[in-house]
Write an enzyme that holds these catalytic residues in place. Structure first.
Site, mmCIF file in Angstrom:
data_model
loop_
_atom_site.group_PDB
_atom_site.id
_atom_site.type_symbol
_atom_site.label_atom_id
_atom_site.label_comp_id
_atom_site.label_asym_id
_atom_site.label_seq_id
_atom_site.Cartn_x
_atom_site.Cartn_y
_atom_site.Cartn_z
ATOM 1 N N HIS A 22 -6.543 6.164 -2.780
ATOM 2 C CA HIS A 22 -7.223 5.267 -2.268
ATOM 3 C C HIS A 22 -6.558 4.612 -0.944
ATOM 4 O O HIS A 22 -7.308 3.992 -0.093
ATOM 5 C CB HIS A 22 -7.962 4.267 -3.288
ATOM 6 C CG HIS A 22 -6.712 3.256 -3.698
ATOM 7 N ND1 HIS A 22 -5.707 3.430 -4.535
ATOM 8 C CD2 HIS A 22 -6.540 1.796 -3.304
ATOM 9 C CE1 HIS A 22 -4.969 2.593 -4.444
ATOM 10 N NE2 HIS A 22 -5.291 1.625 -3.699
ATOM 11 N N ASP A 23 -5.244 4.438 -0.829
ATOM 12 C CA ASP A 23 -4.715 3.831 0.288
ATOM 13 C C ASP A 23 -3.738 4.963 0.942
ATOM 14 O O ASP A 23 -2.681 4.388 1.661
ATOM 15 C CB ASP A 23 -3.725 2.688 -0.309
ATOM 16 C CG ASP A 23 -4.593 1.344 -0.439
ATOM 17 O OD1 ASP A 23 -5.671 1.268 0.444
ATOM 18 O OD2 ASP A 23 -4.249 0.645 -1.178
ATOM 19 N N HIS A 83 1.676 1.450 -5.807
ATOM 20 C CA HIS A 83 0.777 0.764 -5.957
ATOM 21 C C HIS A 83 -0.438 1.840 -6.415
ATOM 22 O O HIS A 83 -1.294 1.738 -7.055
ATOM 23 C CB HIS A 83 0.345 0.444 -4.815
ATOM 24 C CG HIS A 83 -1.180 -0.184 -4.584
ATOM 25 N ND1 HIS A 83 -1.755 -1.119 -5.410
ATOM 26 C CD2 HIS A 83 -2.133 0.319 -3.739
ATOM 27 C CE1 HIS A 83 -2.984 -1.382 -4.898
ATOM 28 N NE2 HIS A 83 -3.067 -0.511 -4.212
ATOM 29 N N HIS A 121 0.608 -1.104 -0.032
ATOM 30 C CA HIS A 121 0.063 -0.001 0.068
ATOM 31 C C HIS A 121 0.868 1.278 -0.026
ATOM 32 O O HIS A 121 0.922 1.950 1.131
ATOM 33 C CB HIS A 121 -0.765 0.041 1.062
ATOM 34 C CG HIS A 121 -1.884 -1.168 1.329
ATOM 35 N ND1 HIS A 121 -2.873 -1.426 0.591
ATOM 36 C CD2 HIS A 121 -1.830 -2.339 2.060
ATOM 37 C CE1 HIS A 121 -3.586 -2.497 0.794
ATOM 38 N NE2 HIS A 121 -2.930 -3.043 1.576
#
Length: 184
Positions: free
Chosen positions: A141-142, A103, A99
């Site tokens: 998103h992470d 990524h 993460h």
């Protein structure tokens, strides 16, 4: 015993399965052909902070994807200011094995390709706001993901789990931090 590579809807074996069970006579193990290993690209070797590359090339990739989407000028977002935002986003991705910022860039690239494929097929006409929302979500998103699950946070009654009432803890944290960084 029925072959697990076959489904009720598909009677031919799935092409990605070498065999369905240890001793399935229907699908023996395919022998791979020897081939040299592909060269390792500079972006996949890992960066300054561990296994996940946080290189300037990924910053360039992320900002270029947003620029090519056409949503920055349509939403009156200055490219230089957006580039600074992406630098702040990168700084808040942790250097864990999955993460991480690399990524995020992979997800961003795939989201961009999906947008392009859908628009090329005239399947959907996305507005600038919709394109930006999808790409923004892919990028953040992470954000600040610690490398473990929501359940880990919940079982330990972490500060994040309490803050977000045990509901999508890490996802809520990522988007909340992204909005704070956008406001700064």
């Amino acid at each position: 015993m029925q072959c697990v590579a076959q489904t009720p809807y598909r009677q031919d074996p799935h092409p990605l399965m070498a065999r369905c069970q240890p001793h399935c006579p229907q699908h023996p193990i395919a022998q791979p052909s020897p081939s040299p290993a592909p060269p390792i690209s500079p972006l996949s070797r890992g960066g300054r902070r561990g296994r996940c590359s946080l290189s300037d090339e990924l910053l360039g990739l992320a900002t270029e994807i947003f620029s090519q989407s056409g949503c920055l000028p349509a939403l009156d977002i200055e490219p230089k200011a957006f580039g600074s935002f992406v630098v702040r986003i990168r700084a808040h991705y942790r250097a864990n094995s999955y993460h991480c910022f690399a990524h995020a860039c992979h997800v961003l690239l795939n989201a961009s390709r999906l947008l392009g494929d859908l628009q090329a097929a005239d399947a959907v006409a996305f507005t600038a706001e919709e394109r930006f929302a999808l790409l923004f979500a892919a990028l953040v998103h992470d954000l600040d993901h610690p490398g473990h699950t929501n359940m880990f946070e919940i079982e330990r009654s972490s500060e994040l789990a309490r803050r977000y009432n045990d509901q999508s803890v890490l996802e809520m944290h990522s988007i909340s931090l992204a909005y704070k960084l956008a406001d700064s």
